[in-house]
Design a protein around this motif. Structure first.
Motif, PDB file in Angstrom:
ATOM      1  N   GLY A 280       6.237   9.115  -7.790  1.00 65.55           N
ATOM      2  CA  GLY A 280       4.936   8.505  -8.005  1.00 65.55           C
ATOM      3  C   GLY A 280       4.726   7.891  -9.372  1.00 65.55           C
ATOM      4  O   GLY A 280       3.700   7.276  -9.623  1.00 65.55           O
ATOM      5  N   GLN A 281       5.686   8.032 -10.273  1.00 66.09           N
ATOM      6  CA  GLN A 281       5.557   7.485 -11.614  1.00 66.09           C
ATOM      7  C   GLN A 281       6.320   6.173 -11.735  1.00 66.09           C
ATOM      8  O   GLN A 281       7.476   6.096 -11.319  1.00 66.09           O
ATOM      9  N   LEU A 282       5.699   5.174 -12.309  1.00 66.00           N
ATOM     10  CA  LEU A 282       6.358   3.901 -12.548  1.00 66.00           C
ATOM     11  C   LEU A 282       7.433   4.079 -13.607  1.00 66.00           C
ATOM     12  O   LEU A 282       7.126   4.570 -14.702  1.00 66.00           O
TER      13      LEU A 282
ATOM     14  N   THR B 111      -3.665  -9.066  -0.172  1.00 64.21           N
ATOM     15  CA  THR B 111      -5.097  -9.358  -0.050  1.00 64.21           C
ATOM     16  C   THR B 111      -5.780  -8.268   0.771  1.00 64.21           C
ATOM     17  O   THR B 111      -6.979  -8.063   0.656  1.00 64.21           O
ATOM     18  N   GLN B 112      -5.017  -7.537   1.589  1.00 68.49           N
ATOM     19  CA  GLN B 112      -5.563  -6.436   2.373  1.00 68.49           C
ATOM     20  C   GLN B 112      -5.701  -5.165   1.533  1.00 68.49           C
ATOM     21  O   GLN B 112      -6.678  -4.434   1.656  1.00 68.49           O
ATOM     22  N   VAL B 113      -4.700  -4.897   0.701  1.00 69.00           N
ATOM     23  CA  VAL B 113      -4.722  -3.738  -0.182  1.00 69.00           C
ATOM     24  C   VAL B 113      -4.284  -4.221  -1.562  1.00 69.00           C
ATOM     25  O   VAL B 113      -3.130  -4.602  -1.746  1.00 69.00           O
ATOM     26  N   PRO B 114      -5.184  -4.214  -2.527  1.00 69.42           N
ATOM     27  CA  PRO B 114      -4.805  -4.668  -3.872  1.00 69.42           C
ATOM     28  C   PRO B 114      -3.675  -3.815  -4.450  1.00 69.42           C
ATOM     29  O   PRO B 114      -3.566  -2.618  -4.166  1.00 69.42           O
ATOM     30  N   LEU B 115      -2.842  -4.429  -5.267  1.00 66.57           N
ATOM     31  CA  LEU B 115      -1.690  -3.754  -5.845  1.00 66.57           C
ATOM     32  C   LEU B 115      -2.068  -2.478  -6.603  1.00 66.57           C
ATOM     33  O   LEU B 115      -1.405  -1.449  -6.422  1.00 66.57           O
ATOM     34  N   PRO B 116      -3.114  -2.472  -7.437  1.00 66.72           N
ATOM     35  CA  PRO B 116      -3.463  -1.212  -8.126  1.00 66.72           C
ATOM     36  C   PRO B 116      -3.779  -0.080  -7.142  1.00 66.72           C
ATOM     37  O   PRO B 116      -3.400   1.066  -7.371  1.00 66.72           O
ATOM     38  N   ASP B 117      -4.441  -0.394  -6.034  1.00 68.19           N
ATOM     39  CA  ASP B 117      -4.745   0.626  -5.030  1.00 68.19           C
ATOM     40  C   ASP B 117      -3.475   1.133  -4.367  1.00 68.19           C
ATOM     41  O   ASP B 117      -3.318   2.332  -4.121  1.00 68.19           O
ATOM     42  N   LEU B 118      -2.555   0.236  -4.078  1.00 69.44           N
ATOM     43  CA  LEU B 118      -1.289   0.622  -3.465  1.00 69.44           C
ATOM     44  C   LEU B 118      -0.485   1.522  -4.407  1.00 69.44           C
ATOM     45  O   LEU B 118       0.056   2.548  -3.993  1.00 69.44           O
ATOM     46  N   LEU B 119      -0.438   1.157  -5.680  1.00 71.57           N
ATOM     47  CA  LEU B 119       0.277   1.976  -6.659  1.00 71.57           C
ATOM     48  C   LEU B 119      -0.373   3.352  -6.807  1.00 71.57           C
ATOM     49  O   LEU B 119       0.323   4.363  -6.935  1.00 71.57           O
ATOM     50  N   GLN B 120      -1.687   3.408  -6.768  1.00 67.05           N
ATOM     51  CA  GLN B 120      -2.381   4.690  -6.859  1.00 67.05           C
ATOM     52  C   GLN B 120      -2.064   5.564  -5.647  1.00 67.05           C
ATOM     53  O   GLN B 120      -1.830   6.770  -5.776  1.00 67.05           O
ATOM     54  N   LEU B 121      -2.001   4.968  -4.470  1.00 66.85           N
ATOM     55  CA  LEU B 121      -1.660   5.696  -3.249  1.00 66.85           C
ATOM     56  C   LEU B 121      -0.230   6.246  -3.336  1.00 66.85           C
ATOM     57  O   LEU B 121       0.016   7.420  -3.035  1.00 66.85           O
ATOM     58  N   LEU B 122       0.708   5.408  -3.755  1.00 66.74           N
ATOM     59  CA  LEU B 122       2.098   5.847  -3.893  1.00 66.74           C
ATOM     60  C   LEU B 122       2.231   6.927  -4.961  1.00 66.74           C
ATOM     61  O   LEU B 122       3.021   7.859  -4.814  1.00 66.74           O
ATOM     62  N   SER B 123       1.439   6.827  -6.006  1.00 65.11           N
ATOM     63  CA  SER B 123       1.459   7.821  -7.073  1.00 65.11           C
ATOM     64  C   SER B 123       0.917   9.160  -6.587  1.00 65.11           C
ATOM     65  O   SER B 123       1.521  10.208  -6.824  1.00 65.11           O
TER      66      SER B 123
END
Length: 190
Positions: free
Chosen positions: A183-185, A147-159
């Motif tokens: 960084g790639q799923l 709820t603090q960092v949405p999953l899509p944002d977290l994945l974009q950061l890791l990517s």
């Protein structure tokens, strides 16, 4: 070319079916390509074989009368030795059977042919090796509430930071994993 999971052992395929004749051409093609192929003529034997000596991939025939695919997969995923083993459902139906299983790995049409099936298995094994290479213990750990960092944002950061590793997400009673490499799923499972 011999398919290998390590430098010394060929990749192991377990075929679980009640009708061994259909899969004979697939098994011959796989053995010719250097795979180690085992055939279990019912689901009970298939589960026993999978747990005692986990294969690199399991092909499960949806026409297996001894145990439906959802139950086989549930038992397979509940055992820590086979929880991450890639599972391929071989089906004569389009879509409906696969969605009923809650399918997350892979599927093949029964009429696809041995060469197509073998190439599909090679792709699954390549992906499994990539996932295995990033599942080693990480020095860094990320913890927090989505709820603090949405999953899509977290994945974009890791990517964007080209991170590798496995992101574990849990929401009781469900738990999932997302594997990243540079960084790639590369894989995800629930």
């Amino acid at each position: 070319m011999t398919e290998r999971t390590t430098d010394t052992a060929p990749s192991r395929i377990l075929i679980v079916t009640s009708t061994g004749d259909f899969f004979k051409p697939w098994a011959i093609e796989a053995r010719t390509a250097g795979f180690d192929v085992a055939l279990a003529l019912d689901a009970g034997r298939g589960l026993t074989r999978a747990v005692l000596s986990p294969p690199d991939v399991i092909l499960f025939d949806d026409e297996n009368a001894s145990l439906p695919a959802p139950q086989f997969l549930q038992i397979l995923r509940a055992n820590p030795r086979t929880a991450a083993t890639p599972f391929v459902l071989v089906s004569s139906e389009h879509g409906s059977t696969l969605s009923q299983v809650g399918f997350r790995d892979s599927a093949l049409q029964r009429d696809c042919g041995a060469a197509v099936a073998l190439e599909h298995l090679r792709g699954i094994l390549r992906r499994a090796r990539r996932v295995q290479s990033v599942t080693s213990p990480l020095v860094e750990t990320i913890a927090g509430n989505l709820t603090q960092v949405p999953l899509p944002d977290l994945l974009q950061l890791l990517s964007s930071n080209r991170r590798s590793g496995v992101l574990t997400i849990s929401a009781s009673p469900l738990e999932g994993e997302i594997a990243l490499e540079d960084g790639q799923l590369i894989a995800a499972r629930l």
